[in-house]
Motif scaffolding. Structure first.
Motif, PDB file in Angstrom:
ATOM      1  N   LEU A 193       0.822  -1.212   0.000  1.00  0.00           N
ATOM      2  CA  LEU A 193       0.000   0.000   0.000  1.00  0.00           C
ATOM      3  C   LEU A 193       0.858   1.265   0.000  1.00  0.00           C
ATOM      4  CD1 LEU A 193      -2.838   1.231   0.111  1.00  0.00           C
ATOM      5  CD2 LEU A 193      -2.674   1.168   2.605  1.00  0.00           C
ATOM      6  N   THR A 194       1.883   1.311   0.847  1.00  0.00           N
ATOM      7  CA  THR A 194       2.724   2.518   0.898  1.00  0.00           C
ATOM      8  C   THR A 194       3.465   2.723  -0.417  1.00  0.00           C
ATOM      9  OG1 THR A 194       4.482   1.216   1.952  1.00  0.00           O
ATOM     10  CG2 THR A 194       2.989   2.454   3.401  1.00  0.00           C
ATOM     11  N   ASP A 195       3.811   1.617  -1.090  1.00  0.00           N
ATOM     12  CA  ASP A 195       4.459   1.752  -2.403  1.00  0.00           C
ATOM     13  C   ASP A 195       3.500   2.381  -3.410  1.00  0.00           C
ATOM     14  OD1 ASP A 195       6.661   0.597  -1.319  1.00  0.00           O
ATOM     15  OD2 ASP A 195       6.351  -1.376  -2.232  1.00  0.00           O
ATOM     16  N   ASP A 196       2.230   1.952  -3.351  1.00  0.00           N
ATOM     17  CA  ASP A 196       1.217   2.526  -4.256  1.00  0.00           C
ATOM     18  C   ASP A 196       1.030   4.012  -3.981  1.00  0.00           C
ATOM     19  OD1 ASP A 196       0.851   0.066  -5.374  1.00  0.00           O
ATOM     20  OD2 ASP A 196      -0.964  -0.425  -4.234  1.00  0.00           O
ATOM     21  N   ILE A 197       0.970   4.381  -2.694  1.00  0.00           N
ATOM     22  CA  ILE A 197       0.801   5.796  -2.324  1.00  0.00           C
ATOM     23  C   ILE A 197       1.982   6.609  -2.837  1.00  0.00           C
ATOM     24  CG2 ILE A 197       0.695   7.417  -0.393  1.00  0.00           C
ATOM     25  CD1 ILE A 197      -0.813   5.279   1.191  1.00  0.00           C
ATOM     26  N   GLU A 198       3.196   6.093  -2.626  1.00  0.00           N
ATOM     27  CA  GLU A 198       4.395   6.840  -3.040  1.00  0.00           C
ATOM     28  C   GLU A 198       4.458   6.967  -4.559  1.00  0.00           C
ATOM     29  OE1 GLU A 198       9.159   7.069  -2.034  1.00  0.00           O
ATOM     30  OE2 GLU A 198       7.933   5.446  -1.212  1.00  0.00           O
ATOM     31  N   ARG A 199       4.067   5.918  -5.274  1.00  0.00           N
ATOM     32  CA  ARG A 199       4.054   5.974  -6.742  1.00  0.00           C
ATOM     33  C   ARG A 199       3.113   7.080  -7.235  1.00  0.00           C
ATOM     34  NH1 ARG A 199       0.883   1.347  -8.466  1.00  0.00           N
ATOM     35  NH2 ARG A 199      -0.766   2.851  -8.045  1.00  0.00           N
ATOM     36  N   ASP A 200       1.887   7.116  -6.666  1.00  0.00           N
ATOM     37  CA  ASP A 200       0.920   8.147  -7.068  1.00  0.00           C
ATOM     38  C   ASP A 200       1.380   9.533  -6.646  1.00  0.00           C
ATOM     39  OD1 ASP A 200      -0.614   6.158  -8.136  1.00  0.00           O
ATOM     40  OD2 ASP A 200      -2.049   6.063  -6.478  1.00  0.00           O
ATOM     41  N   LYS A 222      -5.851  11.556   2.289  1.00  0.00           N
ATOM     42  CA  LYS A 222      -6.798  11.002   3.258  1.00  0.00           C
ATOM     43  C   LYS A 222      -6.655   9.482   3.270  1.00  0.00           C
ATOM     44  CE  LYS A 222     -10.508  14.451   3.448  1.00  0.00           C
ATOM     45  NZ  LYS A 222     -11.966  14.667   3.298  1.00  0.00           N
ATOM     46  N   VAL A 223      -6.488   8.923   4.486  1.00  0.00           N
ATOM     47  CA  VAL A 223      -6.324   7.482   4.629  1.00  0.00           C
ATOM     48  C   VAL A 223      -6.999   7.022   5.911  1.00  0.00           C
ATOM     49  CG1 VAL A 223      -4.150   7.274   3.345  1.00  0.00           C
ATOM     50  CG2 VAL A 223      -4.103   7.911   5.758  1.00  0.00           C
ATOM     51  N   HIS A 224      -7.063   5.716   6.089  1.00  0.00           N
ATOM     52  CA  HIS A 224      -7.569   5.129   7.328  1.00  0.00           C
ATOM     53  C   HIS A 224      -6.650   5.553   8.491  1.00  0.00           C
ATOM     54  CE1 HIS A 224      -8.351   1.956  10.320  1.00  0.00           C
ATOM     55  NE2 HIS A 224      -9.539   1.863   9.743  1.00  0.00           N
ATOM     56  N   PRO A 225      -7.200   5.754   9.697  1.00  0.00           N
ATOM     57  CA  PRO A 225      -6.362   6.198  10.835  1.00  0.00           C
ATOM     58  C   PRO A 225      -5.134   5.319  11.082  1.00  0.00           C
ATOM     59  CG  PRO A 225      -8.678   6.353  11.418  1.00  0.00           C
ATOM     60  CD  PRO A 225      -8.629   5.694  10.075  1.00  0.00           C
ATOM     61  N   PHE A 226      -5.214   3.999  10.870  1.00  0.00           N
ATOM     62  CA  PHE A 226      -4.066   3.121  11.076  1.00  0.00           C
ATOM     63  C   PHE A 226      -2.946   3.467  10.102  1.00  0.00           C
ATOM     64  CE2 PHE A 226      -6.789  -0.660  12.818  1.00  0.00           C
ATOM     65  CZ  PHE A 226      -7.065   0.100  13.946  1.00  0.00           C
ATOM     66  N   ILE A 227      -3.329   3.711   8.844  1.00  0.00           N
ATOM     67  CA  ILE A 227      -2.319   4.050   7.820  1.00  0.00           C
ATOM     68  C   ILE A 227      -1.730   5.433   8.106  1.00  0.00           C
ATOM     69  CG2 ILE A 227      -1.901   4.305   5.358  1.00  0.00           C
ATOM     70  CD1 ILE A 227      -2.619   1.459   6.253  1.00  0.00           C
ATOM     71  N   ALA A 228      -2.576   6.369   8.526  1.00  0.00           N
ATOM     72  CA  ALA A 228      -2.088   7.718   8.853  1.00  0.00           C
ATOM     73  C   ALA A 228      -1.048   7.656   9.965  1.00  0.00           C
ATOM     74  CB  ALA A 228      -3.263   8.612   9.259  1.00  0.00           C
ATOM     75  N   TYR A 251       0.842   5.123  10.736  1.00  0.00           N
ATOM     76  CA  TYR A 251       2.051   4.470  10.228  1.00  0.00           C
ATOM     77  C   TYR A 251       2.902   5.450   9.414  1.00  0.00           C
ATOM     78  CZ  TYR A 251       5.030   1.330   7.532  1.00  0.00           C
ATOM     79  OH  TYR A 251       6.110   0.725   6.950  1.00  0.00           O
ATOM     80  N   LEU A 252       2.241   6.291   8.572  1.00  0.00           N
ATOM     81  CA  LEU A 252       2.983   7.230   7.722  1.00  0.00           C
ATOM     82  C   LEU A 252       3.657   8.329   8.539  1.00  0.00           C
ATOM     83  CD1 LEU A 252       0.452   7.646   4.760  1.00  0.00           C
ATOM     84  CD2 LEU A 252       2.497   6.205   4.834  1.00  0.00           C
ATOM     85  N   MET A 304       7.992  12.743   6.441  1.00  0.00           N
ATOM     86  CA  MET A 304       9.167  13.626   6.410  1.00  0.00           C
ATOM     87  C   MET A 304      10.115  13.249   5.258  1.00  0.00           C
ATOM     88  SD  MET A 304       9.879  13.928  10.505  1.00  0.00           S
ATOM     89  CE  MET A 304      11.237  15.076  10.326  1.00  0.00           C
ATOM     90  N   LYS A 305      10.249  11.940   4.980  1.00  0.00           N
ATOM     91  CA  LYS A 305      11.101  11.512   3.870  1.00  0.00           C
ATOM     92  C   LYS A 305      10.577  12.045   2.544  1.00  0.00           C
ATOM     93  CE  LYS A 305      12.842   7.248   5.997  1.00  0.00           C
ATOM     94  NZ  LYS A 305      12.823   5.754   5.946  1.00  0.00           N
ATOM     95  N   TRP A 306       9.243  12.027   2.393  1.00  0.00           N
ATOM     96  CA  TRP A 306       8.648  12.565   1.160  1.00  0.00           C
ATOM     97  C   TRP A 306       8.904  14.064   1.048  1.00  0.00           C
ATOM     98  CZ3 TRP A 306       3.495   9.567   2.198  1.00  0.00           C
ATOM     99  CH2 TRP A 306       3.681   8.224   1.844  1.00  0.00           C
ATOM    100  N   TYR A 307       8.878  14.766   2.195  1.00  0.00           N
ATOM    101  CA  TYR A 307       9.150  16.215   2.179  1.00  0.00           C
ATOM    102  C   TYR A 307      10.591  16.470   1.737  1.00  0.00           C
ATOM    103  CZ  TYR A 307      10.166  20.906   3.815  1.00  0.00           C
ATOM    104  OH  TYR A 307      10.576  22.214   3.878  1.00  0.00           O
ATOM    105  N   MET A 308      11.519  15.681   2.279  1.00  0.00           N
ATOM    106  CA  MET A 308      12.936  15.880   1.933  1.00  0.00           C
ATOM    107  C   MET A 308      13.209  15.523   0.470  1.00  0.00           C
ATOM    108  SD  MET A 308      14.985  14.709   5.392  1.00  0.00           S
ATOM    109  CE  MET A 308      14.033  13.228   5.729  1.00  0.00           C
ATOM    110  N   LYS A 309      12.378  14.647  -0.085  1.00  0.00           N
ATOM    111  CA  LYS A 309      12.557  14.247  -1.483  1.00  0.00           C
ATOM    112  C   LYS A 309      12.000  15.296  -2.440  1.00  0.00           C
ATOM    113  CE  LYS A 309      11.370  10.571  -4.775  1.00  0.00           C
ATOM    114  NZ  LYS A 309      10.687   9.263  -4.945  1.00  0.00           N
ATOM    115  N   HIS A 310      10.810  15.846  -2.113  1.00  0.00           N
ATOM    116  CA  HIS A 310      10.123  16.749  -3.041  1.00  0.00           C
ATOM    117  C   HIS A 310      10.157  18.219  -2.604  1.00  0.00           C
ATOM    118  CE1 HIS A 310       8.418  13.356  -5.255  1.00  0.00           C
ATOM    119  NE2 HIS A 310       8.092  12.805  -4.096  1.00  0.00           N
ATOM    120  N   TYR A 311      10.599  18.474  -1.349  1.00  0.00           N
ATOM    121  CA  TYR A 311      10.584  19.820  -0.775  1.00  0.00           C
ATOM    122  C   TYR A 311       9.183  20.436  -0.786  1.00  0.00           C
ATOM    123  CZ  TYR A 311      15.645  19.476  -0.915  1.00  0.00           C
ATOM    124  OH  TYR A 311      16.916  19.058  -0.722  1.00  0.00           O
ATOM    125  N   ARG A 312       8.195  19.576  -0.610  1.00  0.00           N
ATOM    126  CA  ARG A 312       6.794  20.024  -0.468  1.00  0.00           C
ATOM    127  C   ARG A 312       6.127  19.160   0.572  1.00  0.00           C
ATOM    128  NH1 ARG A 312       4.365  19.508  -6.234  1.00  0.00           N
ATOM    129  NH2 ARG A 312       2.436  20.153  -5.215  1.00  0.00           N
TER     130      ARG A 312
END
Length: 514
Positions: A438-445, A461-467, A469-470, A479-487
């Motif tokens: 699932l996290t791979d799918d989210i990151e791809r999109d 928007k995701v289920h509370p369990f996934i939120a 975890y992220l 935070m990793k996504w922020y450091m990758k895209h600076y957004r």
């Protein structure tokens, strides 16, 4: 009859519930992004003129061109267009119409291409909101409504509501309004004006003329398509149209909106204390039992206290309502029992039409009655229950097959609330997808959206369990996504989401389809 209004403000959405004797009869929902509300005045471009329909399609900024039929032009449309043209060209020095030279009226049997041409700029007002695949419906008969009066530019007519109780009062208001109305402005006197004096009505005319001046100032520089005047927001608009002395309570859960409503009520009534601020942590709709009523009222079946129930079906051509007695029909005096169930059902049908805002043709199949007096009683009762309905409607007598036909004006989209609940994990399929990727799918999109929309604000928007975890850890995936895209990606937990479902939204809270 005791009336209450409950207002729930949640971010960009305001929901207004109207109760009569504790029963939910109307629910209205307005998003802050709604751009096309009944009463809004627009400047539009004629895209095409269709002679077979005797109508024009006008661009006012909606994704679907708005529809303007010849019968909605109004006899004074040439005067309106002349006024706009002279105003836009700077030849009209004032918003007043006292010295304005009126044009010849159009005839009722005329053709649209005799009035408008392709690419012509027109001044219009929204008559009906966009519904389904249809764009807004427009009118060129501009009306500016207030609490007591409605002004109509380019007219000399003064009309008084027939609902005002006595002919003496109607005559008094007619003479009074005639003496204070501006030249070349017609006035419609509403029922709420009964008993009001010169000062109150003159003050209202001043307020309405200030709105006309807003249109005038905007028309001088606006380029079509453009909105020149916005109708009041849903809450104050409903108060303007519905508020009567028998309102016992208005509850608002937003402090800013509470102050606005309180100020408005204080301006039209001495009962400002009925406006209350909801302070509990419990949602206002839950606290007043509205959520429960919504869940019990919006299904396919609506059950009444006697055990009888109605079944509501929708088709392209019409809406059908079937009345059923349930399993509590008494064995003795069956005709009286049938009448009682039908009368109870008539009240519920009238409530459901208002609550769901069902428009068009409605056919009601009541339980058969042989007694002619009983049939008359039923029709009379239905018309009585429909009296509180603000939408224009017609109730026809029962046909020889025991069917009642009702036509009701459709002004806004029908209210549809899904009350069925699916399994949050499998969504009713009985199958659960593997979550390991699932996290791979989210990151791809996310990578795709970041490239496609480099400046858009994003929310996931995701289920509370996934939120959880992220957001977990240091650094977290967020935070990793922020450091990758600076957004920064905002992550919001939603209890209604299945655990394997995720959706991206932009800054306007619109879902990003992938």
């Amino acid at each position: 009859m005791e009336k209450e209004m409950i207002v729930s403000s949640t971010g960009k959405t305001v929901e207004v519930a109207l109760l009569e004797d504790g029963k939910l009869v109307e629910i209205h929902r307005q998003r802050s992004t709604d751009q096309f509300t009944v009463g809004d005045v627009f400047l539009g471009n004629v895209k095409r003129v269709t002679a077979p329909l005797n109508a024009a399609f006008v661009d006012i900024g909606h994704k679907k061109d708005a529809f303007l039929h010849y019968t909605d032009l109004g006899p004074k449309v040439r005067s309106l267009q002349k006024w706009y043209t002279t105003t836009a060209s700077g030849k009209n020095p004032t918003d007043q119409l006292g010295k304005f030279r009126m044009e010849k009226e159009i005839v009722k049997t005329g053709k649209i291409d005799e009035v408008f041409k392709k690419r012509q700029v027109v001044l219009t007002q929204v008559l009906k909101e966009p519904i389904s695949t249809k764009g807004p419906r427009l009118s060129c008969e501009i009306t500016i409504p207030g609490r007591y009066l409605v002004i109509t530019p380019f007219s000399e007519t003064v009309a008084v509501s027939k609902k005002i109780s006595t002919s003496e009062e109607r005559k008094r208001l007619l003479v009074l309004v005639e003496s204070i109305r501006p030249a070349n402005f017609g006035v419609i006197v509403r029922t709420a004006a009964e008993g009001k004096g010169t000062a109150e009505l003159f003050e209202e005319i001043e307020l309405l003329m200030a709105k006309w001046k807003t249109i005038y100032e905007a028309a001088k520089t606006a380029k079509a398509p453009a909105k020149l005047l916005s109708e009041a927001d849903k809450t104050t608009g409903l108060l303007r149209d519905l508020f009567t002395p028998d309102f016992s309570k208005i509850v608002v859960d937003d402090k800013e909106l509470f102050e606005t409503v309180r100020e408005y009520v204080a301006g039209i009534s001495k009962k400002k204390d009925i406006v209350q601020l909801h302070k509990s942590n419990r949602p206002v709709f839950d606290a007043h039992g509205i959520t429960k009523q919504i869940k019990s009222s919006f299904g396919k079946t609506a059950t009444m206290s006697s055990g009888a129930y109605i079944v509501i079906e929708h088709t392209e051509a019409m809406h059908t309502i079937d009345v059923n007695s349930g399993n509590k029909m008494p064995s003795q005096n069956q005709q009286e029992a049938v009448l009682k169930i039908n009368l109870e059902s008539a009240a519920e049908v009238a409530r459901q039409l208002r609550l769901r805002d069902i428009g068009g043709i409605i056919v009601v199949d009541f339980i058969d009655m042989r007694d002619a007096d009983h049939r008359k009683q039923l029709v009379s009762a239905m018309r009585k229950h429909m009296k509180n309905d603000r939408a224009q409607h017609t109730v026809l007598p029962l046909s020889k097959f025991g069917l009642m036909q009702i036509t009701r004006q459709r002004v806004r989209p029908e209210v549809k609330i899904t009350t069925a609940e699916k399994c949050p994990t499998c969504a009713g399929t009985g199958k659960v997808n593997a979550t390991i990727l699932l996290t791979d799918d989210i990151e791809r999109d996310l990578n795709f959206i970041m490239e496609a929309r480099p400046k858009a604000k994003l929310k996931l928007k995701v289920h509370p369990f996934i939120a959880a975890y992220l957001k977990r850890g240091m650094p977290s995936l967020q935070m990793k996504w922020y450091m990758k895209h600076y957004r920064w990606l905002q992550i919001q937990a939603d209890n209604d989401f299945p655990i394997t479902t995720y959706k991206f939204y932009d800054g306007a809270d619109e879902e990003i389809k992938l």
